[in-house]
Design a protein around this motif. Structure first.
Motif, PDB file in Angstrom:
ATOM      1  N   PRO A  43      -1.929 -18.133 -19.158  1.00  0.00           N
ATOM      2  CA  PRO A  43      -3.106 -17.428 -19.647  1.00  0.00           C
ATOM      3  C   PRO A  43      -2.723 -16.636 -20.881  1.00  0.00           C
ATOM      4  N   GLY A  44      -3.566 -16.615 -21.857  1.00  0.00           N
ATOM      5  CA  GLY A  44      -3.174 -16.006 -23.107  1.00  0.00           C
ATOM      6  C   GLY A  44      -2.894 -17.050 -24.156  1.00  0.00           C
ATOM      7  N   LEU A  79      -5.942  -2.318 -29.900  1.00  0.00           N
ATOM      8  CA  LEU A  79      -7.009  -1.403 -29.509  1.00  0.00           C
ATOM      9  C   LEU A  79      -7.809  -1.948 -28.337  1.00  0.00           C
ATOM     10  N   THR A  80      -8.008  -3.266 -28.316  1.00  0.00           N
ATOM     11  CA  THR A  80      -8.872  -3.797 -27.260  1.00  0.00           C
ATOM     12  C   THR A  80      -8.093  -4.228 -26.028  1.00  0.00           C
ATOM     13  N   ARG A  81      -6.832  -4.625 -26.178  1.00  0.00           N
ATOM     14  CA  ARG A  81      -6.154  -5.181 -25.020  1.00  0.00           C
ATOM     15  C   ARG A  81      -4.891  -4.437 -24.624  1.00  0.00           C
ATOM     16  N   GLY A  82      -4.508  -3.443 -25.395  1.00  0.00           N
ATOM     17  CA  GLY A  82      -3.339  -2.686 -24.968  1.00  0.00           C
ATOM     18  C   GLY A  82      -2.131  -2.935 -25.849  1.00  0.00           C
ATOM     19  N   THR A  84       0.899  -4.056 -25.282  1.00  0.00           N
ATOM     20  CA  THR A  84       1.624  -5.325 -25.223  1.00  0.00           C
ATOM     21  C   THR A  84       0.973  -6.347 -26.139  1.00  0.00           C
ATOM     22  N   ALA A 132       7.552 -11.386 -25.195  1.00  0.00           N
ATOM     23  CA  ALA A 132       7.407 -11.359 -23.738  1.00  0.00           C
ATOM     24  C   ALA A 132       8.769 -11.323 -23.065  1.00  0.00           C
ATOM     25  N   ILE A 135      10.055  -7.812 -23.344  1.00  0.00           N
ATOM     26  CA  ILE A 135       9.333  -6.863 -22.501  1.00  0.00           C
ATOM     27  C   ILE A 135       9.713  -7.035 -21.048  1.00  0.00           C
TER      28      ILE A 135
END
Lengths: 179, 138
Positions: A43-44, A79-82, A84, A132, A135
């Protein structure tokens, strides 16, 4: 005095054009986020339509202008998803923009827009996977790499082809601002 | 997977018909295709042996579960994410992150399958006996 006036006018028009292009990139990235996650794919993984704008900006206005758009995209994602999403978009975006610039500067122009689109999509995914990995701190996330590469091939080809089709329209938009 | 490759060939065909694709393009696409297929080979070298689910938080392993030993499934909550362990699969059932990408990631069923909640720093991966897959240390 008139020479200075001309320079500022050109700069202002460039800024306005970059604003328009940036807004187009943001709209594209927002719309493709609305697509629900496809099972089987990480996803993504999204069709990178906003890369169309980035690639076009690199080819017509240069690397620094395209980098502005990349940063705007990353800030929007942040701003919209954080946070990461910010880093992943930034890493993928910078990598893909630099690659696009590199590929467009080769004198003999061996790649068409489709090839550049593929390279852009692939580098974008690699950049995101790298972030990723950092992180999560594990190597396991790299299991996504093969499937993601194939998906990037498909989306990159589609994106590159759309860019080729849209080239005249985008250039006309450019001419509205920069004579 | 197969649909992806079919889609790829269809797109390439369309590009060739429109005389957009250059030779360099096709070379690039072919080489990436070969590269990704090569990277997928290790996944096919295992049988259905007993799977161990490994959970890591921010890089450190915090939990390891042998799935075959489970008599019934249970939920495990770590760092904001909730992971469900069953005999046949492992899945994220909930998370405090905004995206819930991990929850939508689906069930992990075979060795090498991985799911992660990046904002919370949690990853879950299934390892087989051979442990050959995490040798991405070329």
């Amino acid at each position: 005095m008139s020479a200075k006036g001309t320079d500022y006018s050109l700069l202002a028009r460039k800024v306005a054009l970059l604003g328009i292009l940036g807004a187009q990139a943001l709209v594209l990235s927002y719309l493709e986020n609305l697509i629900p996650a496809i099972p089987g794919l990480p996803p993504g993984a999204k069709p990178g339509f906003s890369n169309i704008v980035t690639m076009f900006t690199v080819s017509s206005m240069g690397l620094s202008s395209a980098l502005y758009i990349t940063v705007i995209k990353a800030c929007f994602a942040g701003l919209t998803r954080g946070a990461t999403a910010f880093f992943m978009s930034l890493a993928g975006g910078i990598l893909s923009t630099v690659t696009a610039c590199f590929l467009f500067r080769i004198k003999s122009r061996p790649f068409s827009q489709v090839g550049v689109g593929v390279a852009c999509a692939v580098m974008h995914n690699i950049g995101q996977l790298a972030v990723a990995t950092v992180i999560t701190g594990t190597v396991y996330i790299l299991h996504y790499l093969p499937l993601l590469l194939i998906f990037a091939l498909v989306t990159g080809t589609v994106t590159g082809y759309i860019l080729k089709v849209l080239m005249p329209v985008l250039e006309k938009q450019n001419r509205l601002f920069i004579k | 997977m197969k649909s992806a490759i079919t889609a790829l060939f269809w797109v390439i065909d369309m590009g060739v018909k429109a005389q957009t694709l250059t030779k360099a393009d096709i070379a690039l696409i072919a080489s990436i295709l070969v590269l990704s297929l090569a990277l997928m080979l290790p996944n096919f070298w295992h049988k259905n042996e007993s799977l161990t689910a490994v959970v890591t938080v921010n890089g450190e392993q915090v939990k390891s579960v042998k799935l075959k030993d489970l008599t019934q499934g249970y939920d495990y909550s770590v760092n904001g994410a909730v992971i469900r362990f069953e005999r046949d699969y492992v899945v994220f059932t909930d998370s405090t992150c905004k995206d819930k990408i991990c929850v939508h990631g689906g069930k992990l069923t075979k060795s090498g399958d991985t799911s992660a909640c990046l904002p919370n720093g949690v990853t879950v991966t299934l390892k087989g006996e051979k442990n050959g897959i995490d040798a991405i240390t070329y």
